[in-house]
Write a protein that holds these residues in place. Sequence first.
Motif, short mmCIF file in Angstrom:
data_model
loop_
_atom_site.label_atom_id
_atom_site.label_comp_id
_atom_site.label_asym_id
_atom_site.label_seq_id
_atom_site.Cartn_x
_atom_site.Cartn_y
_atom_site.Cartn_z
N THR A 41 33.09 58.72 58.14
CA THR A 41 32.40 57.75 57.29
C THR A 41 33.43 56.94 56.51
N ALA A 42 33.03 55.76 56.08
CA ALA A 42 33.91 54.89 55.30
C ALA A 42 33.12 54.30 54.15
N GLU A 43 33.78 54.22 52.98
CA GLU A 43 33.14 53.59 51.83
C GLU A 43 34.19 52.78 51.06
N ILE A 44 33.76 51.62 50.57
CA ILE A 44 34.65 50.80 49.76
C ILE A 44 34.66 51.37 48.36
N ILE A 45 35.85 51.69 47.84
CA ILE A 45 35.93 52.27 46.51
C ILE A 45 36.44 51.28 45.47
N SER A 46 37.08 50.18 45.92
CA SER A 46 37.43 49.11 44.99
C SER A 46 37.69 47.83 45.79
N GLY A 47 37.54 46.70 45.11
CA GLY A 47 37.73 45.41 45.77
C GLY A 47 36.63 45.13 46.78
N GLY A 48 36.99 44.49 47.87
CA GLY A 48 36.02 44.20 48.92
C GLY A 48 35.75 42.72 49.05
N LEU A 49 34.53 42.38 49.45
CA LEU A 49 34.16 40.99 49.66
C LEU A 49 34.31 40.18 48.38
N GLY A 50 34.90 39.01 48.49
CA GLY A 50 35.08 38.13 47.34
C GLY A 50 36.32 38.43 46.52
N LYS A 79 40.70 39.84 46.51
CA LYS A 79 41.95 39.63 47.24
C LYS A 79 42.45 40.91 47.92
N GLY A 80 41.84 42.05 47.63
CA GLY A 80 42.26 43.31 48.22
C GLY A 80 41.08 44.27 48.33
N VAL A 81 41.33 45.42 48.97
CA VAL A 81 40.26 46.39 49.14
C VAL A 81 40.88 47.79 49.29
N ALA A 82 40.16 48.77 48.81
CA ALA A 82 40.51 50.18 49.01
C ALA A 82 39.30 50.85 49.67
N ILE A 83 39.55 51.53 50.78
CA ILE A 83 38.49 52.17 51.55
C ILE A 83 38.82 53.65 51.70
N ARG A 84 37.83 54.51 51.45
CA ARG A 84 38.00 55.95 51.63
C ARG A 84 37.28 56.39 52.90
N PHE A 85 38.02 57.03 53.78
CA PHE A 85 37.47 57.59 55.02
C PHE A 85 37.30 59.09 54.83
N THR A 118 50.99 34.85 45.95
CA THR A 118 51.31 33.45 46.25
C THR A 118 50.41 32.83 47.30
N ASP A 119 50.07 33.59 48.34
CA ASP A 119 49.25 33.02 49.41
C ASP A 119 48.05 33.91 49.74
N ALA A 120 47.45 34.50 48.74
CA ALA A 120 46.35 35.44 48.94
C ALA A 120 45.06 34.71 49.34
N LEU A 121 44.38 35.26 50.33
CA LEU A 121 43.08 34.74 50.77
C LEU A 121 41.97 35.61 50.21
N THR A 122 40.79 35.05 50.07
CA THR A 122 39.63 35.80 49.61
C THR A 122 38.98 36.50 50.80
N ILE A 123 38.70 37.78 50.66
CA ILE A 123 38.11 38.57 51.74
C ILE A 123 36.66 38.15 51.94
N THR A 124 36.32 37.81 53.20
CA THR A 124 34.95 37.40 53.52
C THR A 124 34.23 38.38 54.44
N ALA A 125 34.98 39.22 55.15
CA ALA A 125 34.35 40.19 56.05
C ALA A 125 35.28 41.37 56.29
N ILE A 126 34.67 42.55 56.42
CA ILE A 126 35.40 43.78 56.74
C ILE A 126 34.63 44.48 57.84
N ARG A 127 35.34 44.83 58.91
CA ARG A 127 34.71 45.56 60.03
C ARG A 127 35.52 46.83 60.29
N ILE A 128 34.81 47.95 60.37
CA ILE A 128 35.43 49.23 60.67
C ILE A 128 34.80 49.77 61.94
N THR A 129 35.64 50.05 62.94
CA THR A 129 35.17 50.56 64.22
C THR A 129 35.74 51.96 64.43
#
Length: 115
Positions: A81-90, A92-98, A61-72
């Motif tokens: 280490t971190a890698e995006i395995i699905s979704g990401g920039l552009g 509505k969601g993201v999956a990250i594997r550490f 209903t109120d999903a925003l488009t992801i424009t930036a991801i920062r991992i510290t």
Amino acid sequence: MKFVLIFIFLVTFVTYIQAADYQWGEPDGPKDYLIAKDKVKKIFFLGLRVTKKYIFKQRDTDALTITAIRITDIKKKYDSTAEIISGGLGSKGVAIRFKSKKSKSIKSLVEIWGR
């Protein structure tokens, strides 16, 4: 002897600075909102690498488009280490594997911006 100590200090400092910090995209000031800020943790297992999957989803209903991801990397000595395995920039969601190094924990901060 003095040269050796300075060299060891510099190598240690450079290693500390080059810890596993990642950034995809760039927050664009007032246009972007911080939509998620989470800590990702997993305790080490002696002699093994540990992995952790972080999944960020939004309601349709109120999903925003992801424009930036920062991992510290909170604990620089862990150097996971971190890698995006699905979704990401552009999207509505993201999956990250550490992934950690052998016998090291994962302790990172994930920040996600969107508009």
